[in-house]
Motif scaffolding. Sequence first.
Motif, PDB file in Angstrom:
ATOM      1  N   GLY A  22       0.768  -0.958  -0.180  1.00 30.30           N
ATOM      2  CA  GLY A  22       0.044   0.006  -0.047  1.00 30.30           C
ATOM      3  C   GLY A  22       0.684   1.248   0.082  1.00 30.30           C
ATOM      4  N   TRP A  23       0.683   2.047   0.965  1.00 34.36           N
ATOM      5  CA  TRP A  23       1.328   3.312   0.839  1.00 34.36           C
ATOM      6  C   TRP A  23       2.476   3.139   1.866  1.00 34.36           C
ATOM      7  CZ3 TRP A  23      -3.984   6.303   1.585  1.00 34.36           C
ATOM      8  CH2 TRP A  23      -4.600   6.568   0.621  1.00 34.36           C
ATOM      9  N   ARG A  24       2.847   2.131   2.387  1.00 34.15           N
ATOM     10  CA  ARG A  24       3.997   1.823   3.287  1.00 34.15           C
ATOM     11  C   ARG A  24       5.145   1.002   2.671  1.00 34.15           C
ATOM     12  NH1 ARG A  24       2.500   3.944   7.666  1.00 34.15           N
ATOM     13  NH2 ARG A  24       4.126   3.165   8.903  1.00 34.15           N
ATOM     14  N   ARG A  25       6.394   1.631   3.029  1.00 27.83           N
ATOM     15  CA  ARG A  25       7.576   1.084   2.438  1.00 27.83           C
ATOM     16  C   ARG A  25       8.531   0.768   3.621  1.00 27.83           C
ATOM     17  NH1 ARG A  25      10.899   3.642  -2.314  1.00 27.83           N
ATOM     18  NH2 ARG A  25       9.368   2.643  -3.495  1.00 27.83           N
ATOM     19  N   PHE A  65      -4.066   0.277  -1.582  1.00 35.27           N
ATOM     20  CA  PHE A  65      -3.391   1.300  -1.176  1.00 35.27           C
ATOM     21  C   PHE A  65      -4.096   1.732   0.162  1.00 35.27           C
ATOM     22  CE2 PHE A  65      -1.371   1.957  -5.209  1.00 35.27           C
ATOM     23  CZ  PHE A  65      -0.005   2.060  -4.706  1.00 35.27           C
ATOM     24  N   LEU A  66      -5.557   1.432   0.214  1.00 31.39           N
ATOM     25  CA  LEU A  66      -6.212   1.922   1.298  1.00 31.39           C
ATOM     26  C   LEU A  66      -6.274   0.821   2.487  1.00 31.39           C
ATOM     27  CD1 LEU A  66      -9.241   3.699  -0.630  1.00 31.39           C
ATOM     28  CD2 LEU A  66      -7.042   4.811   0.534  1.00 31.39           C
ATOM     29  N   LYS A  67      -5.644  -0.358   2.225  1.00 27.22           N
ATOM     30  CA  LYS A  67      -5.525  -1.387   3.089  1.00 27.22           C
ATOM     31  C   LYS A  67      -7.065  -1.641   3.322  1.00 27.22           C
ATOM     32  CE  LYS A  67      -1.199  -1.775   4.291  1.00 27.22           C
ATOM     33  NZ  LYS A  67      -0.468  -2.990   4.319  1.00 27.22           N
ATOM     34  N   ARG A 117       5.598   8.916  -2.261  1.00 30.80           N
ATOM     35  CA  ARG A 117       5.566   9.058  -3.628  1.00 30.80           C
ATOM     36  C   ARG A 117       4.449   8.100  -4.444  1.00 30.80           C
ATOM     37  NH1 ARG A 117      10.407   6.620  -7.611  1.00 30.80           N
ATOM     38  NH2 ARG A 117       9.505   7.107  -9.305  1.00 30.80           N
ATOM     39  N   ALA A 118       4.128   6.953  -3.830  1.00 32.85           N
ATOM     40  CA  ALA A 118       3.124   6.159  -4.212  1.00 32.85           C
ATOM     41  C   ALA A 118       1.688   6.814  -3.964  1.00 32.85           C
ATOM     42  CB  ALA A 118       2.998   4.892  -3.335  1.00 32.85           C
TER      43      ALA A 118
END
Length: 162
Positions: A56-59, A140-142, A66-67
Amino acid sequence: PASLILFSEPISAFLLATYPIGQAIVWTFLSIANELDVSHVAQDHYFAEFNQTITGWRRNDEFNLRAFLVLFVGVFLMCINFNIAIFLASQTILQIRKAKTFSSNFRSIQIKILQALFAQTFVPVLFVYVPFGYAITIPFLKIDDVYRLGYYCTTVTSFFPV
C-alpha cells in the motif's frame, strides 16, 4: 462500399465479437484459477531484488509519499476530466434545447448523436476506469476485498472492446 456491406452482416459482427469475448473468458479463467493476490509474486520479487517491502502506501513500515502522490494525482486528473466532460455535455444539451432555428428533425438527429456520444463515454468509464480505480486504490487503502472484486477487474476490462 463493399466492405461496409460485408461488415453490416450479422455474421461479421458475431465474428468480430468473438475475439473480445474470448479474451474476457481467458481473463476470467486466469483471474479465478490463479490466486494472484495470495501468491504475492510481485511483492516477493521486489523484496528479493531491492530488499524492501512495499504494501500500500507503506515501504518498510514508513509512509510512502511517492506512491500516495502518484495515486492522488491520477485520481485528481481523472476527476478534472470527468468534470469537464459533464460540464460540456450539460452545455451541449442546454444549447440544443434553447436553439430556436433547429427543425424538429435536426434536433432529433442532434439528440441521437449526443446519446451515442454519451454511450461512447460511459462504456470506457464503466469497463476501464472503475475497475482499474478499484483495483489500484483498494490495496493502497488497506481495505479487505471481501467479495474478491479485484479478481474480476481484468474480466470487466476485457469486456470493453465488445
